[in-house]
Design an enzyme around this catalytic site. Structure first.
Site, short mmCIF file in Angstrom:
data_model
loop_
_atom_site.label_atom_id
_atom_site.label_comp_id
_atom_site.label_asym_id
_atom_site.label_seq_id
_atom_site.Cartn_x
_atom_site.Cartn_y
_atom_site.Cartn_z
N ASP A 15 -29.79 -52.81 15.00
CA ASP A 15 -29.62 -53.94 15.93
C ASP A 15 -30.90 -54.77 16.09
O ASP A 15 -31.16 -55.32 17.16
CB ASP A 15 -29.16 -53.43 17.32
CG ASP A 15 -27.86 -52.66 17.22
OD1 ASP A 15 -27.06 -52.98 16.33
OD2 ASP A 15 -27.65 -51.74 18.04
N LYS A 18 -30.60 -58.28 12.20
CA LYS A 18 -30.46 -58.49 10.74
C LYS A 18 -29.47 -59.61 10.44
O LYS A 18 -29.73 -60.47 9.60
CB LYS A 18 -29.99 -57.17 10.07
CG LYS A 18 -30.99 -56.03 10.23
CD LYS A 18 -30.45 -54.72 9.66
CE LYS A 18 -29.33 -54.14 10.47
NZ LYS A 18 -29.70 -53.61 11.79
N GLY A 42 -22.84 -53.76 13.34
CA GLY A 42 -22.34 -54.95 14.04
C GLY A 42 -23.43 -55.99 13.92
O GLY A 42 -24.49 -55.86 14.53
N HIS A 43 -23.23 -56.98 13.07
CA HIS A 43 -24.27 -57.99 12.82
C HIS A 43 -23.82 -59.31 13.44
O HIS A 43 -22.81 -59.88 13.06
CB HIS A 43 -24.50 -58.15 11.31
CG HIS A 43 -25.07 -56.91 10.68
ND1 HIS A 43 -25.41 -56.80 9.36
CD2 HIS A 43 -25.41 -55.70 11.23
CE1 HIS A 43 -25.91 -55.60 9.12
NE2 HIS A 43 -25.92 -54.92 10.23
N GLN A 232 -27.84 -50.67 9.90
CA GLN A 232 -28.57 -49.68 10.70
C GLN A 232 -30.08 -49.94 10.58
O GLN A 232 -30.48 -51.07 10.39
CB GLN A 232 -28.20 -48.24 10.28
CG GLN A 232 -26.79 -47.84 10.65
CD GLN A 232 -25.72 -48.32 9.68
OE1 GLN A 232 -25.81 -48.06 8.51
NE2 GLN A 232 -24.71 -49.00 10.18
N THR A 309 -19.69 -51.14 19.71
CA THR A 309 -19.02 -50.27 20.67
C THR A 309 -19.16 -50.75 22.12
O THR A 309 -18.51 -50.20 23.01
CB THR A 309 -19.60 -48.84 20.60
OG1 THR A 309 -21.01 -48.93 20.84
CG2 THR A 309 -19.36 -48.20 19.24
P1 GDP Z 1 -28.09 -56.44 13.81
O1 GDP Z 1 -27.16 -55.28 13.86
O2 GDP Z 1 -29.44 -56.06 13.32
O3 GDP Z 1 -27.54 -57.62 13.07
O4 GDP Z 1 -28.30 -56.91 15.33
P2 GDP Z 1 -27.14 -57.07 16.43
O5 GDP Z 1 -26.37 -58.29 16.14
O6 GDP Z 1 -26.37 -55.81 16.61
O7 GDP Z 1 -28.01 -57.20 17.74
C1 GDP Z 1 -28.96 -58.21 17.90
C2 GDP Z 1 -28.57 -59.02 19.14
O8 GDP Z 1 -29.65 -59.81 19.53
C3 GDP Z 1 -27.42 -59.98 18.89
O9 GDP Z 1 -26.69 -60.14 20.07
C4 GDP Z 1 -28.14 -61.27 18.49
O10 GDP Z 1 -27.37 -62.43 18.79
C5 GDP Z 1 -29.34 -61.20 19.40
N1 GDP Z 1 -30.56 -61.81 18.89
C6 GDP Z 1 -31.04 -61.87 17.63
N2 GDP Z 1 -32.28 -62.43 17.60
C7 GDP Z 1 -32.57 -62.72 18.89
C8 GDP Z 1 -33.73 -63.28 19.52
O11 GDP Z 1 -34.72 -63.62 18.90
N3 GDP Z 1 -33.68 -63.42 20.88
C9 GDP Z 1 -32.60 -63.04 21.61
N4 GDP Z 1 -32.64 -63.19 22.92
N5 GDP Z 1 -31.50 -62.50 21.05
C10 GDP Z 1 -31.50 -62.33 19.70
P1 IMO Z 2 -26.39 -52.16 12.82
O1 IMO Z 2 -26.20 -52.44 11.34
C1 IMO Z 2 -27.36 -49.29 15.91
C2 IMO Z 2 -25.97 -45.19 15.33
C3 IMO Z 2 -24.88 -44.68 16.25
C4 IMO Z 2 -25.22 -43.20 16.27
C5 IMO Z 2 -25.68 -42.93 14.85
C6 IMO Z 2 -24.60 -42.39 13.94
O2 IMO Z 2 -25.59 -53.01 13.70
O3 IMO Z 2 -27.85 -52.16 13.13
P2 IMO Z 2 -22.39 -43.35 12.84
O4 IMO Z 2 -21.31 -44.23 13.40
O5 IMO Z 2 -23.10 -43.94 11.67
O6 IMO Z 2 -21.90 -41.97 12.59
O7 IMO Z 2 -23.45 -43.22 14.04
O8 IMO Z 2 -26.13 -44.18 14.35
N1 IMO Z 2 -25.62 -46.44 14.62
C7 IMO Z 2 -26.16 -47.63 14.92
N2 IMO Z 2 -27.00 -48.00 15.89
N3 IMO Z 2 -26.95 -50.19 15.00
C8 IMO Z 2 -26.14 -49.83 14.00
O9 IMO Z 2 -25.81 -50.67 12.99
C9 IMO Z 2 -25.65 -48.51 13.94
N4 IMO Z 2 -24.81 -47.84 13.13
C10 IMO Z 2 -24.81 -46.58 13.54
O10 IMO Z 2 -24.98 -45.27 17.52
O11 IMO Z 2 -26.32 -42.96 17.12
MG MG Z 3 -25.93 -54.30 15.23
#
Ligand code: GDP
Ligand code: IMO
Ligand code: MG
Length: 431
Positions: A15, A18, A42-43, A232, A309
């Protein structure tokens, strides 16, 4: 000379942002390719007042002319992929042009989700905190040489292969004392869910299924640019993460070679992305985790709730020894720092610079990071309080934020190439 594929991956516990950054960089690349993970990811992408959360689809999908490949290292749930494609609402012909799925990617069956739940249930308090998307059981079958792959859906005996594997899973789940009849999958009983899953299988049969390793290598030969998108983060890597509280794939740069079929010599720049602080969802050690109002402030200002989630993410200060470890494993050439805006409002910011590990000062991740054995040692830096964080150029950022970046660069000995100051595509500063 063959082109080299660049890799972008998370350096923390996932998270890191990416999705946002891959979408930002995508215009520079012809091909964006996911190499591991599955719908546990979840991107999030935000642009033009729209927000999308992608789980399986690579984050270049919104760019005309870009080809998005789901590589052999990914595990695919046809039902989830279908839902995702419906949510992004691109016309069918555009999807056929922009999305390719590897025939060698493994399938997540409904009974893999049952197994995920059964295994977590059997672990009790020691549970991993899995997203319960069937990731671990699908990769387990891959390694056990029992899995089914996307290419199998094109074969006549797919139904038989499916039934055989499902029966094995049911036996195992019952042995774990799990009551399958009472279990719900996304709120549905097994049979109803399974029916929808097969509709997903029929749907993905009409997508472009490819021999992806040949496609990627030919593209590199033909001077096409490739960006490999990780899921991840490095601290969730199956080999190097905080085992057993990890995911079931290799999330580090080497995973891009395995998950796409490219040689180590065919990889180029490695973009390592990190948040200006740390978060983690699920169980497992987290040395700099905060349980006070600072942690609460990070969660609220950063909107730290899981994209897949909805679970609240655990929050804490930046952990430099952990980042250094990730930089080492991945050979990061370019750092990307996201969510710098979230640290606004703090007059002081702490960063962990070493650990006290059973009385010894260390700056690497030891064999296990049990909270009772490891205490973070902090340095306090000046925050930028309420000074606005602008989104256009580095020199216009608050001085204390620029100093924060320099501090991190000095510690990690890698330059910070991009700074993200908000969730929108436009809130991105390239240096
Ligand atoms: P990923 O799994 O690495 O793609 O990241 P996620 O999408 O799960 O979580 C990143 C969250 O932070 C998302 O809700 C993005 O919209 C948000 N986000 C990304 N870059 C920034 C930033 O620079 N500032 C803020 N406030 N939110 C951001
Ligand atoms: P993105 O790509 C954050 C965590 C789960 C759990 C562990 C194992 O959005 O960064 P799994 O479902 O793979 O068996 O879970 O890894 N986890 C993540 N945490 N971002 C993710 O993906 C994750 N994918 C799995 O919360 O602790
Ligand atoms: Mg994510």
């Amino acid at each position: 000379m063959k082109k080299k594929a660049d890799v972008l991956l998370g350096l923390q516990w996932g998270d890191e942002g990416k999705g946002k950054i891959v979408d930002f960089l995508a215009p520079e690349y012809k091909i964006v390719a996911r190499f591991q993970g599955g719908p546990n990811a979840g991107h999030t992408l935000e642009f033009d007042n729209k927000k999308f959360v992608l789980h399986t689809i690579p984050s270049g999908i919104f760019h005309p002319g870009s080809v998005n490949l789901v590589g052999n290292g990914v595990v695919v749930d046809p039902l989830i992929l279908r839902k995702e494609l419906q949510a992004i609402a691109l016309p069918d012909d555009v999807i056929r042009e922009r999305l390719l799925i590897s025939r060698k990617a493994h399938l997540i069956l409904p009974s893999h989700k049952v197994m995920d739940a059964a295994l977590e249930h059997s672990k009790g308090k020691a549970k991993i905190g899995s997203t319960l998307k069937g990731i671990g059981p699908a990769y387990t079958d891959k390694v056990a040489r029992s899995g089914l792959r996307v290419g199998n859906i094109e074969q006549d005996n797919f139904g038989d292969l499916y039934q055989k594997l499902k029966n094995t899973h049911f036996k195992m789940a019952r042995n774990l004392g799990y009551a399958i009849e009472e279990a719900l999958l996304d709120g549905l009983d097994f049979d109803t869910y399974e029916k929808k899953w097969f509709e997903g299988v029929d749907y993905i049969k009409n997508l472009k299924l490819v021999d992806s390793e040949v496609f990627v290598n030919q593209s590199l030969e033909n001077q096409q640019t490739v960006l490999a998108e990780g899921a991840q983060g490095s601290l969730l890597d199956i080999d190097f993460g905080s085992y057993p509280f990890v995911t079931s794939s290799n999330t580090i740069a080497a995973g891009a070679c395995i998950g796409l079929g490219i040689a180590p010599s065919a990889t180029g720049r490695v973009f390592g992305i990190f948040k200006a602080y740390c978060t983690r969802v699920g169980s497992g050690p987290f040395p700099t985790e905060l349980f006070d109002e600072d942690g609460e402030k990070l969660r609220n200002q950063g909107n730290e709730f899981g994209s897949t989630t909805g679970r609240p993410r655990r929050c804490g200060w930046l952990d430099l020894p952990a980042l250094k470890y990730s930089v080492m494993l991945n050979g990061v050439t370019h750092l990307i720092m996201t969510k710098s805006d979230v640290l606004s409002g703090f007059d002081q910011i702490k960063v962990c610079t070493s650990y006290n590990h059973n009385g010894e000062n260390i700056d690497y991740i030891p064999f296990e990071m049990a909270p009772e054995d490891i205490k973070p040692v902090y340095t306090t830096l000046k925050g930028w309080g309420d000074e606005p964080v602008r989104t256009d150029k580095f020199n216009a950022l608050p001085g204390a934020l620029r100093d924060y970046v320099t501090y991190i660069e000095d510690y990690l000995k890698v330059p910070v190439h991009i700074i993200s100051t908000g969730p929108d595509r436009s809130q991105t500063i390239m240096r």
